[in-house]
Write an enzyme that holds these catalytic residues in place. Structure first.
Site, PDB file in Angstrom:
ATOM      1  N   ASP A   1       0.876  -1.164   0.000  1.00 25.45           N
ATOM      2  CA  ASP A   1       0.000   0.000   0.000  1.00 25.45           C
ATOM      3  C   ASP A   1       0.926   1.231   0.000  1.00 25.45           C
ATOM      4  OD1 ASP A   1      -2.334   1.637   0.481  1.00 25.45           O
ATOM      5  OD2 ASP A   1      -1.669   1.790   2.562  1.00 25.45           O
ATOM      6  N   LEU A   2       0.427   2.380  -0.401  1.00 27.98           N
ATOM      7  CA  LEU A   2       1.285   3.576  -0.459  1.00 27.98           C
ATOM      8  C   LEU A   2       1.106   4.474   0.771  1.00 27.98           C
ATOM      9  CD1 LEU A   2       3.217   5.446  -2.157  1.00 27.98           C
ATOM     10  CD2 LEU A   2       1.141   6.512  -3.045  1.00 27.98           C
ATOM     11  N   ASP A   3      -0.121   5.030   0.882  1.00 23.71           N
ATOM     12  CA  ASP A   3      -0.400   6.006   1.941  1.00 23.71           C
ATOM     13  C   ASP A   3      -0.358   5.312   3.306  1.00 23.71           C
ATOM     14  OD1 ASP A   3      -0.958   8.205   0.160  1.00 23.71           O
ATOM     15  OD2 ASP A   3      -2.853   7.239  -0.324  1.00 23.71           O
TER      16      ASP A   3
ATOM     17  N   THR B   1       1.132  10.257   3.942  1.00 26.40           N
ATOM     18  CA  THR B   1       0.320  11.266   3.263  1.00 26.40           C
ATOM     19  C   THR B   1      -1.001  11.530   3.980  1.00 26.40           C
ATOM     20  OG1 THR B   1      -0.070   9.413   1.825  1.00 26.40           O
ATOM     21  CG2 THR B   1       1.115  11.256   0.868  1.00 26.40           C
TER      22      THR B   1
ATOM     23  N   TRP C   1      -9.050  17.683   3.713  1.00 27.06           N
ATOM     24  CA  TRP C   1     -10.426  17.388   4.148  1.00 27.06           C
ATOM     25  C   TRP C   1     -10.894  18.392   5.206  1.00 27.06           C
ATOM     26  CZ3 TRP C   1     -13.137  15.009   0.895  1.00 27.06           C
ATOM     27  CH2 TRP C   1     -12.748  13.834   0.273  1.00 27.06           C
TER      28      TRP C   1
ATOM     29  N   LYS D   1      -8.733   6.416   6.431  1.00 24.04           N
ATOM     30  CA  LYS D   1      -7.540   5.699   5.959  1.00 24.04           C
ATOM     31  C   LYS D   1      -7.916   4.494   5.108  1.00 24.04           C
ATOM     32  CE  LYS D   1      -4.151   7.172   9.282  1.00 24.04           C
ATOM     33  NZ  LYS D   1      -3.340   6.849  10.463  1.00 24.04           N
TER      34      LYS D   1
ATOM     35  N   VAL E   1      -9.701   4.431   2.594  1.00 20.43           N
ATOM     36  CA  VAL E   1     -11.039   4.603   2.001  1.00 20.43           C
ATOM     37  C   VAL E   1     -10.943   5.461   0.734  1.00 20.43           C
ATOM     38  CG1 VAL E   1     -13.340   5.535   2.499  1.00 20.43           C
ATOM     39  CG2 VAL E   1     -12.053   4.411   4.302  1.00 20.43           C
ATOM     40  N   SER E   2     -11.706   5.125  -0.306  1.00 19.56           N
ATOM     41  CA  SER E   2     -11.618   5.868  -1.574  1.00 19.56           C
ATOM     42  C   SER E   2     -12.054   7.328  -1.392  1.00 19.56           C
ATOM     43  CB  SER E   2     -12.510   5.211  -2.630  1.00 19.56           C
ATOM     44  OG  SER E   2     -13.860   5.481  -2.319  1.00 19.56           O
TER      45      SER E   2
ATOM     46  N   SER F   1     -14.693   8.650   1.291  1.00 18.40           N
ATOM     47  CA  SER F   1     -14.167   9.558   2.325  1.00 18.40           C
ATOM     48  C   SER F   1     -15.068  10.798   2.440  1.00 18.40           C
ATOM     49  CB  SER F   1     -12.750  10.026   1.975  1.00 18.40           C
ATOM     50  OG  SER F   1     -11.867   8.949   1.936  1.00 18.40           O
TER      51      SER F   1
ATOM     52  N   SER G   1      -2.558   0.482  -4.352  1.00 21.87           N
ATOM     53  CA  SER G   1      -3.063   1.664  -3.636  1.00 21.87           C
ATOM     54  C   SER G   1      -4.428   2.090  -4.161  1.00 21.87           C
ATOM     55  CB  SER G   1      -2.077   2.818  -3.833  1.00 21.87           C
ATOM     56  OG  SER G   1      -2.643   4.034  -3.415  1.00 21.87           O
ATOM     57  N   ALA G   2      -5.249   2.649  -3.269  1.00 21.81           N
ATOM     58  CA  ALA G   2      -6.563   3.157  -3.664  1.00 21.81           C
ATOM     59  C   ALA G   2      -6.452   4.553  -4.280  1.00 21.81           C
ATOM     60  CB  ALA G   2      -7.457   3.226  -2.432  1.00 21.81           C
TER      61      ALA G   2
ATOM     62  N   LYS H   1      -5.624   7.766  -6.584  1.00 19.97           N
ATOM     63  CA  LYS H   1      -5.446   8.149  -7.985  1.00 19.97           C
ATOM     64  C   LYS H   1      -4.211   9.034  -8.137  1.00 19.97           C
ATOM     65  CE  LYS H   1     -10.207   7.578  -9.331  1.00 19.97           C
ATOM     66  NZ  LYS H   1     -11.554   8.092  -9.184  1.00 19.97           N
TER      67      LYS H   1
ATOM     68  N   LYS I   1     -11.045  -1.109  -1.401  1.00 17.23           N
ATOM     69  CA  LYS I   1     -10.764  -1.971  -0.264  1.00 17.23           C
ATOM     70  C   LYS I   1     -11.921  -1.806   0.731  1.00 17.23           C
ATOM     71  CE  LYS I   1      -5.830  -0.955  -0.811  1.00 17.23           C
ATOM     72  NZ  LYS I   1      -4.657  -0.240  -0.290  1.00 17.23           N
TER      73      LYS I   1
ATOM     74  N   GLU J   1       0.176  -3.309   4.670  1.00 18.94           N
ATOM     75  CA  GLU J   1      -0.995  -2.422   4.782  1.00 18.94           C
ATOM     76  C   GLU J   1      -1.075  -1.722   6.132  1.00 18.94           C
ATOM     77  OE1 GLU J   1      -3.636  -0.916   3.954  1.00 18.94           O
ATOM     78  OE2 GLU J   1      -3.875  -1.502   1.891  1.00 18.94           O
ATOM     79  N   ASP J   2      -1.501  -0.457   6.137  1.00 20.93           N
ATOM     80  CA  ASP J   2      -1.689   0.244   7.413  1.00 20.93           C
ATOM     81  C   ASP J   2      -3.167   0.389   7.778  1.00 20.93           C
ATOM     82  OD1 ASP J   2      -2.158   2.195   5.309  1.00 20.93           O
ATOM     83  OD2 ASP J   2      -2.233   3.680   6.908  1.00 20.93           O
TER      84      ASP J   2
HETATM   85  C1  BG6 Z   1      -5.836   5.839   0.150  1.00 20.69           C
HETATM   86  C2  BG6 Z   1      -5.804   6.746   1.360  1.00 20.69           C
HETATM   87  O1  BG6 Z   1      -4.570   5.285  -0.066  1.00 20.69           O
HETATM   88  O2  BG6 Z   1      -6.229   6.577  -1.019  1.00 20.69           O
HETATM   89  C3  BG6 Z   1      -7.160   7.440   1.523  1.00 20.69           C
HETATM   90  O3  BG6 Z   1      -5.509   5.987   2.522  1.00 20.69           O
HETATM   91  C4  BG6 Z   1      -7.528   8.170   0.239  1.00 20.69           C
HETATM   92  O4  BG6 Z   1      -7.106   8.327   2.611  1.00 20.69           O
HETATM   93  C5  BG6 Z   1      -7.511   7.177  -0.934  1.00 20.69           C
HETATM   94  O5  BG6 Z   1      -8.812   8.756   0.340  1.00 20.69           O
HETATM   95  C6  BG6 Z   1      -7.836   7.849  -2.279  1.00 20.69           C
HETATM   96  O6  BG6 Z   1      -6.840   8.775  -2.579  1.00 20.69           O
HETATM   97  P1  BG6 Z   1      -6.899   9.874  -3.731  1.00 20.69           P
HETATM   98  O7  BG6 Z   1      -5.483  10.385  -3.784  1.00 20.69           O
HETATM   99  O8  BG6 Z   1      -7.274   9.159  -4.996  1.00 20.69           O
HETATM  100  O9  BG6 Z   1      -7.892  10.882  -3.342  1.00 20.69           O
HETATM  101 MG    MG Z   2      -2.815   3.106   3.545  1.00 18.42          MG
END
Ligand code: BG6
Ligand code: MG
Length: 215
Positions: free
Chosen positions: A10-12, A18, A26, A46, A48-49, A53, A115-116, A118, A146, A170-171
């Protein structure tokens, strides 16, 4: 269980922190809408898309909006987030990450991003880690967020590795659940209390070794 052939990260919250930038963006949106948004509330976002979110944020503020307005606000939040991550560099790579990725590469374990977000590719470019990944699956490739296993299954498929030979890092609770549903082993990065479903938990990738991975 097969020996480990691939690791999916996972990234974030695993490679970079991040969550603090997502939080600032937010909170700015919440404040514009006339309510406050605490760091504790931010924990719920965390993994969540973006749209999910926003829905959680609006629920916290007791605000109801139509879909068109929600799209507008999600876009606005993302513009602020993109401004914040534009200043990132390799100093923001979390402890132990580069070393562990290098060790995996040396022994031929494949590396993927799952990662979720974009914005994942933008962040990887900024921190200079893009080339370490054999495969990148991000928010632009998936249709189910996820805890659905889609992101990790697409990663394994692209690497041509069976799910049972993959280990996910994953966190987020939703991410741990996604990995388990994909039939993969999972190392939680964070606290044992929160990530108790994971097969192993480390506080950061600095605690990871190849030996620990095989166990
Ligand atoms: C996840 C983060 O990796 O990506 C979430 O943990 C975030 O907090 C989600 O909402 C979507 O990210 P983005 O950059 O597409 O808004
Ligand atoms: Mg994460």
């Amino acid at each position: 269980m097969l020996p480990v052939k691939a690791c999916i990260f996972d990234l974030d919250g695993v490679i970079v922190d991040t969550a603090k930038y997502h939080y600032l963006a937010w909170r700015r949106l919440a404040n514009e809408l006339g309510f406050d948004f605490s760091e504790e509330d931010n924990e719920r976002l965390k993994g969540v898309s973006r749209m999910d979110s926003l829905n959680i944020l609006l629920e916290i503020g007791g605000v109801q909006l139509d879909e068109a307005r929600k799209e507008e606000l999600a876009k606005k939040k993302n513009e602020w987030y993109v401004e914040l991550i534009a200043h990132m560099d390799d100093k923001e790579i979390l402890a132990g990450t580069t070393q562990f990725l290098t060790e995996l590469q040396k022994v031929g374990v494949k590396i993927a991003l799952g990662s979720a977000s974009k914005n994942a590719k933008t962040i990887l470019k900024r921190i200079g880690l893009m080339e370490m990944f054999d495969v990148i699956i991000d928010g632009t490739d998936i249709s189910k967020a996820k805890p659905d296993p889609e992101v990790f299954l697409l990663g394994a498929e692209a690497l041509k590795v069976e799910p049972s030979a993959c280990v996910v890092f994953e966190d987020a609770v939703s991410g741990v659940e996604a990995a388990l549903s994909a039939g993969m082993r999972v190392v939680g990065v964070g606290s044992k209390e929160t990530l108790y479903k994971a097969n192993d938990v480390v506080s950061s990738l600095a605690e990871m070794t190849l030996d620990r991975l095989e166990k």
